[in-house]
Design an enzyme around this catalytic site. Structure first.
Site, PDB file in Angstrom:
ATOM      1  N   ASP A 408       5.407  -7.594  -1.500  1.00 45.83           N
ATOM      2  CA  ASP A 408       5.220  -6.255  -2.041  1.00 45.83           C
ATOM      3  C   ASP A 408       5.243  -6.376  -3.564  1.00 45.83           C
ATOM      4  OD1 ASP A 408       5.125  -3.429  -2.152  1.00 45.83           O
ATOM      5  OD2 ASP A 408       7.278  -3.377  -2.472  1.00 45.83           O
ATOM      6  N   PHE A 553      -5.480  13.817 -17.441  1.00 47.89           N
ATOM      7  CA  PHE A 553      -6.035  12.576 -16.946  1.00 47.89           C
ATOM      8  C   PHE A 553      -6.796  12.802 -15.647  1.00 47.89           C
ATOM      9  CE2 PHE A 553      -2.903   9.968 -19.356  1.00 47.89           C
ATOM     10  CZ  PHE A 553      -3.771   8.984 -19.794  1.00 47.89           C
ATOM     11  N   ARG A 610       0.749  -3.700 -21.959  1.00 46.65           N
ATOM     12  CA  ARG A 610      -0.153  -2.637 -21.504  1.00 46.65           C
ATOM     13  C   ARG A 610      -0.436  -1.726 -22.697  1.00 46.65           C
ATOM     14  NH1 ARG A 610       0.020  -1.675 -16.225  1.00 46.65           N
ATOM     15  NH2 ARG A 610       0.329   0.556 -16.375  1.00 46.65           N
ATOM     16  N   THR A 690       0.095  -4.286  -1.697  1.00 42.72           N
ATOM     17  CA  THR A 690       0.700  -3.160  -2.393  1.00 42.72           C
ATOM     18  C   THR A 690       0.003  -1.860  -2.022  1.00 42.72           C
ATOM     19  OG1 THR A 690       1.159  -2.207  -4.575  1.00 42.72           O
ATOM     20  CG2 THR A 690      -0.773  -3.599  -4.398  1.00 42.72           C
ATOM     21  N   GLY A 691       0.739  -0.781  -2.081  1.00 45.95           N
ATOM     22  CA  GLY A 691       0.168   0.538  -1.831  1.00 45.95           C
ATOM     23  C   GLY A 691      -0.450   1.149  -3.066  1.00 45.95           C
ATOM     24  N   ASP A 692      -0.375   0.467  -4.203  1.00 48.80           N
ATOM     25  CA  ASP A 692      -0.909   1.011  -5.445  1.00 48.80           C
ATOM     26  C   ASP A 692      -2.417   0.845  -5.526  1.00 48.80           C
ATOM     27  OD1 ASP A 692       1.491   1.921  -6.572  1.00 48.80           O
ATOM     28  OD2 ASP A 692       2.039  -0.124  -7.063  1.00 48.80           O
ATOM     29  N   ARG A 805      -3.770  -0.452  -2.069  1.00 52.70           N
ATOM     30  CA  ARG A 805      -3.902   0.777  -1.298  1.00 52.70           C
ATOM     31  C   ARG A 805      -3.761   0.530   0.205  1.00 52.70           C
ATOM     32  NH1 ARG A 805      -2.373   4.968  -4.000  1.00 52.70           N
ATOM     33  NH2 ARG A 805      -3.735   5.707  -5.637  1.00 52.70           N
ATOM     34  N   LYS A 811      -0.252  -3.801   6.230  1.00 51.57           N
ATOM     35  CA  LYS A 811       0.515  -4.968   5.775  1.00 51.57           C
ATOM     36  C   LYS A 811       0.886  -5.854   6.958  1.00 51.57           C
ATOM     37  CE  LYS A 811       2.651  -2.923   1.634  1.00 51.57           C
ATOM     38  NZ  LYS A 811       3.906  -2.704   0.890  1.00 51.57           N
ATOM     39  N   ASP A 835       7.731  -1.695   3.759  1.00 50.11           N
ATOM     40  CA  ASP A 835       7.592  -3.144   3.963  1.00 50.11           C
ATOM     41  C   ASP A 835       8.232  -3.608   5.264  1.00 50.11           C
ATOM     42  OD1 ASP A 835       6.433  -3.434   1.354  1.00 50.11           O
ATOM     43  OD2 ASP A 835       8.437  -3.273   0.513  1.00 50.11           O
TER      44      ASP A 835
END
Length: 1193
Positions: A408, A553, A610, A690-692, A805, A811, A835
């Site tokens: 993760d 945004f 960043r 990852t879920g991002d 995503r 997973k 997870d």
């Protein structure tokens, strides 16, 4: 009642519950509020959680059933039954039943202890208190007594007891804020909003008790981000979605109270649906031993048949000549029947080839290895007083065979802590520290920090080391002040002032929090906001700005702007966003500054920071008024509203003036890049699941150096249909392999192809480096049966694989895919409830015990606090455990074949009469006393190389992945060695003791004590059993009086012992010497290097950190998603004391002033379009460790 007893008596079967219908059977769910009688007709699951496997009644039968699934245990049970038959038994039954009962008891105690802690955890959860509305009154009830259809009251900081439909809350418009760390590992808050018709119920218990709405919704499932249903109430229908739901495992935050209707309870909640079924995990060595037991049993049958045939022939040819001496009047049994009985007698006698003490010893070794992990101080995280914990004792040697790691991201690789690191203002960089000679100095924890004592509202946790920026602020440089004024104004953060001067910022993302906190410390403190105003404290002076519009945004704009009117009446537009976006909208006069800032951005990005560009614009009053009219018209348009608003935003955001850029560090957990680099050198493939979103996933790849600019290509699979995904995967494979080449051998010479053909890890090795990034919707298609093979092919050809995503179920499916196709040992590591499925599916599950909850830890096999400890867990503990277990098994089979096969050869000399060479005491004590402790010492303490060299040379891990140290070939080698070393009694004990001395690489005082002590104990027992005294007490059991004393007085006996020892040992010594000299393994080379270094003294290990140069910038802006400007400007998240609250459309000008009490919001979303996904961004921090490979000649 009958169902409850059935539930208590039946064996545990994961998430099955007799009170529930399976999701496959339940097509839709009907729930009526405050009506238990109606809801109980559907037999929905109650809120009782059961993760334990046994209860008092089921423990013994189920545990014995599980234990006898081991072939060896069943085998010894059959032997015990045979030994109870006098006609065929040559040995007493106690030689088998005592060890068997011991093994079963030890395993049962261990299993019972593990399950006790599960029961304890279940009890702790089930007995939590919750306020339930029953018969018109709020009553305290245990969680386990909550039922579907109940209305529950939650208070601030309480866990949500079940999956609830939010009815009302203390916040305006039925809003409430939740933390979902237990579900997805994200600590930023998210907003949920009740339906308007139910939010009017408020906290009026009478109205809530009269509420009789009925919900028809989807059946229980594991989709955390999706819910579909309809509320029927008062002849009206109201649509329900996930933004109306509070899921079990969430925590209510910054909300005094809320009421919810239970939709799913207990094992049917989405949290528990994602936990998956607890499976019995067994190592590959366990499975191999089951196969070997079958082979040995077959070998035993063959030897028994040979000896039985020999007995039959001997009885017919020779045995009849002895009848008259035995004074048999008639032949009592036939020769064939005698052979039949002899067969079973030899099965009993030869059973010690697989002694049951082997399994006792294996359990003891695994327990010892687990304690070594628990006791390892280098895996102890002192900041949180968290030690490493082996939560299972059965998988330790599997830690030395891992080929794939599935990790993760948030909370596992990153800390999710953003730090304002550097900035560029008007062409000058700030953040670096220089010495008196002008040389740049590396910043460490000892580097002195800037003194912010001039600011009473500072955040004491904020650290910055360049004092020149504070001096510029104090000198009131206009652009520097404008820079921090922009950071303090351009955001959607909500402040909470608990005490005077004690500010807490609730941000939708940690990035915004870091920027506003930086502005706060440099004297521009964001103090409060209303829907129309923002109040700052600029260098101690309160300044209120009129907020006219928020240009938020979204995924296309990749920037955010605010329009404000300062106290002087000037109109200002402040904007922040991706530099590639903002630079195109700057005034031409900024060209030189833009070039300088771009160089600074390259420097920042090269350090893995960043970045974000900042710009501003002075607006003309008339132009703004005209623009506002267009905006109001566009915001009320029924068609293409978003496109029209976007065009207007674009219009106003032209001709801006560049201020500078920020550089934020998303702090990785300590040592993550080094750990990944080291594990990669150990040939372990690391996949990030990852879920991002995709951009954020790429950020973490670059920050961990899993993605690099010098890679040949990064493939992004983002197709929305199966055809598109298939085409993208095929194109990627063709780019790697070359067109028309389907074999992995392309790009490799034939010698390498042959070398890697039997290798699950190097099977698809290719010279160039590629990376694969695949989106969740594309992965759903790729996991279909038609595409899964090509997905595996392409993924294994790539050096790095990142799946973004992805859902918790996906997973687990990815892990299962690799298990099925690659037959490789997999390890999953994570920290959140999302997870858990992955952790349970993998061969080994590791939980990170961090701030994101304990769901992953509770489901894991091993847990610790930091990702970097994984390196030590695998390369030290895992490799040692595998090495020790393999050496232990090889030696054990060797000594027992040497011990047992003597009976086979002796059968040819005793007329195949099933007589034993040894007395029963020797047979009983050989494995339990004479040879048990030395092999245990070796299995517990042996090291081929020490821990420093294990970490310095990660490719020492390779033999475990290839399963080289114990396999079928090794087993046959051990049996042949044992067959060659057949000898008896004293010679046998000395030979096997000498052999274990040769097998031991690392000598400790325990090894010496056990080996020499075992020999001493053997001779002590030998003389005691043949002594006069023992004969006097037990004449029938010990008839060989004086045998040992008389035989060992003969020199010829000792000569024979010496010769047999030399003959049995020397061939193996010679083979090992020649092999190590002519064909040394990598371990042999490192061991020689270690021995040489001991003579030369300790040397420091130097790690070279490699800074990555990257062209990736503005990761924050690109990773950002739709913001929450409308929720702020609408005032829906503000508490207004007046009866009516004015609402303002998105980006509309604020009208008038209202006295507004600030409410706390974090991760708030648009009231109409709420997005529950939090924001996670990873830094491009680039720290790579290179470990020099050993080249020994």
């Amino acid at each position: 009642m009958a169902l409850r007893w059935l539930w208590m008596l039946v064996p545990w079967r994961g998430d099955w519950n007799p009170r529930s219908k399976s999701p496959g059977q339940e097509e839709e769910r009907h729930v009526r509020a405050n009506d238990r009688d109606y809801n109980e007709r559907f037999s929905y699951a109650d809120n009782h959680i059961k993760t334990a496997k046994y209860n008092v009644f089921t423990f013994l039968p189920i545990n014995l059933f599980e234990q006898f699934q081991r072939f060896a245990n069943a085998y010894f049970l059959v032997l015990l039954i045979l030994q109870l038959i006098p006609e065929i038994s040559s040995l007493s039954w106690f030689t088998t039943i005592v060890p068997l009962v011991l093994v079963l008891a030890i395993t049962a105690v261990k299993d019972a202890t593990d399950d006790y802690f599960r029961h304890k955890s279940d009890q702790q959860v089930n007995t939590r208190q919750s306020q339930v509305l029953i018969k018109g009154k709020l009553q305290n009830e245990k969680w386990m007594n909550v039922r579907v259809g109940d209305i529950i009251k939650l208070e601030n900081n309480q866990f949500v007891a079940a999956d609830l439909l939010l009815l009302s809350s203390s916040e305006p418009y039925g809003l409430c804020y939740i933390e979902t760390a237990e579900l997805d590992g994200e600590t930023n808050l998210k907003v949920r909003q009740a339906l308007t018709v139910t939010s009017d119920l408020g906290d009026d218990v009478a109205k809530l008790a009269d509420f009789n709405g009925e919900v028809i919704c989807e059946p229980p499932n594991n989709k955390l981000d999706k819910f579909t249903g309809t509320l029927f109430w008062k002849d009206n229908k109201y649509p329900l979605d996930n933004e109306k739901m509070l899921l079990r495992g969430c925590v209510l935050r910054n909300t005094e109270w809320c009421f919810g209707l239970v939709i799913f309870a207990g094992l049917q909640t989405k949290l528990m649906q994602n936990c998956g079924r607890t499976k019995l995990k067994r190592t590959s060595i366990d499975k191999l031993m089951n196969t070997l037991v079958l082979w040995i049993f077959g070998f035993l049958i063959c030897m028994g048949i040979i000896l039985a045939i020999g007995n039959t022939i001997w009885e017919q040819k020779v045995g009849s000549n002895f009848w008259e001496y035995l004074q048999w009047k008639e032949l009592t049994i036939s020769a064939v029947f005698s052979g039949f009985l002899t067969f079973w007698s030899y099965v009993i006698i030869l059973n010690t080839v697989v002694p049951i003490s082997l399994y006792v010893s294996v359990e003891v070794l695994r327990l010892g290895h687990s304690y070594f992990i628990n006791w390892d101080r280098r895996m102890y995280y002192s900041r949180k007083a968290t030690p490493a914990e082996a939560r299972t004792t059965t998988l330790n040697e599997e830690l030395g065979q891992v080929e794939f790691i599935f990790s993760d991201k948030t909370g596992t690789l990153t800390q999710n802590i953003m730090v304002f690191n550097k900035c560029s203002i008007n062409g000058k960089t700030y953040g670096d520290v220089y010495d008196e000679f002008g040389h740049k100095v590396d910043i460490t924890e000892k580097t002195p920090c800037v003194d912010f004592s001039f600011n009473p509202l500072m955040d004491r946790k904020f650290r910055f080391h360049d004092s020149s920026l504070v001096e510029a602020i104090k000198l009131e440089e206009p652009l520097v002040q404008e820079f921090f004024r922009l950071l303090a104004l351009c955001h959607t953060i909500m402040p909470e002032e608990r005490n005077e001067g004690e500010l807490v910022y609730q941000a939708q993302s940690p990035d915004e929090g870091a920027l506003v906190t930086a502005a706060r410390n440099f004297g521009f403190v964001f103090r409060s906001r209303t829907p129309e105003t923002i109040t700052l404290y600029e260098m101690g002076q309160a300044v209120t700005y009129q907020l006219l519009a928020i240009l938020d945004f979204n995924n296309v704009r990749k920037r955010m702007s605010v329009i404000v009117r300062n106290p002087k009446g000037q109109l200002k537009l402040y904007s922040k966003g991706a530099d590639t976006i903002l630079f195109d909208r700057l005034d031409p006069s900024n060209e030189e500054l833009m070039f300088t800032t771009s160089e600074h951005l390259n420097e920042f990005a090269g350090e893995g920071l960043r970045t974000l560009a900042l710009a501003y614009k002075d607006l003309d009053e008339d132009v703004f008024d005209e623009w506002m009219k267009k905006l109001l018209f566009a915001s009320t348009a029924l068609e293409n509203r978003e496109e029209k608003l976007g065009a207007l935003y674009e219009e106003i955001e032209q001709g801006m003036m560049l201020l500078g850029a920020t550089a934020i560090e998303d702090k990785l957990q300590e040592g993550v890049p080094e750990t990944i680099a080291c594990l990669t050198l150990a040939n372990i493939k690391i996949w990030v699941l990852t879920g991002d979103k995709l951009e954020t996933a790429m950020n973490i790849g670059y920050s961990c150096n899993m993605l690099r600019d010098d890679m040949n290509e990064v493939f992004i699979i983002s197709g929305h249909t199966m055809v598109e995904v298939r085409q993208e995967l095929r194109m990627a494979k063709e780019r790697i392999m070359g067109p028309g080449k389907d074999k992995f051998s392309s790009g490799l010479d034939m010698e390498k192809t042959e070398l890697y053909s039997s290798d699950s890890v190097f099977e698809e090795t290719i010279i160039a480096e590629y990376a694969l990034i695949i989106n969740g919707h594309s992965l759903a298609h790729a996991l279909e049966a038609d595409l899964e093979q090509i997905l595996v092919d392409v993924a294994c050809l790539c050096k790095t694989v990142i799946c973004c995503r992805v859902t918790p179920l996906q997973k687990a499916l990815v892990v299962e895919l690799i298990k099925r196709h690659k037959r490789a040992v997999t390890l999953a590591i994570g920290d959140g409830a999302n997870d858990v499925s992955m952790i349970k599916t993998a061969h080994i599950g590791v939980g990170i015990s961090g701030q994101e909850g304990m769901q992953a830890v509770l489901a894991s096999d091993y847990s610790f606090a930091q990702f970097r400890y994984l390196q030590r867990l695998l390369l030290v503990h895992g490799r040692w455990s595998y090495h020790r277990m393999c050496n232990f098994l090889c030696y054990f089979f060797y000594k027992n074949f040497a011990f047992t096969l003597v009976h086979f050869w002796y059968g040819f000399l005793c007329g195949f009469s099933a007589q034993t060479v040894y007395d029963q005491w020797f047979i009983t004590l050989f494995n339990i006393v004479y040879t048990s402790l030395p092999v245990l010492a070796m299995g517990l303490f042996d090291q081929d190389v020490n821990e420093q060299y294990s970490l310095r040379y990660p490719n020492l891990y390779r033999p475990g992945q290839l399963n080289q140290l114990f396999n079928k070939r090794k087993f046959f080698t051990c049996t042949l060695q044992g067959a060659f070393a057949v000898t008896i009694a004293t010679s046998l004990v000395i030979v096997v003791s000498a052999q274990i001395g040769l097998d031991t690489n690392y000598w400790t005082a325990v090894n010496h004590f056990f080996i020499w002590g075992s020999l001493a104990v053997y001779f002590a027992i030998l003389f005691a059993m043949h002594s006069d005294g023992i004969f006097t007490i037990f004449p029938n059991q010990f008839p060989f009086i004086g045998t040992a004393r008389n035989s060992l007085n003969q020199k010829i006996v000792w000569l024979v012992i010496l010769l047999t020892t030399v003959v049995c040992i020397m061939p193996m010594v010679a083979v090992r010497f020649i092999k190590a000299d002519l064909y040394p393994t990598h371990t042999d080379k490192v061991r020689l290097l270690q021995q040489a270094s001991r003579r030369q003294g300790p040397q420091e290990q130097n790690f070279r950190r490699v800074r990555r140069t990257s062209s990736r910038r503005s990761a924050y802006a690109f990773a950002h998603q739709q913001g929450y400007g409308e929720l702020i400007t609408s005032g829906k998240n503000m508490k207004v004391p007046t009866a009516s609250t004015s609402t303002y459309p998105l980006s509309s000008p604020a009208r008038g002033n209202s006295v507004v009490k600030n409410s706390v919001v974090s991760g708030t979303t648009d009231a109409a379009e709420t997005n529950s996904t939090g924001f996670r961004r990873e830094s491009d921090q680039n720290q790579e460790v290179t470990v020099e490979d050993l080249e020994a000649r």
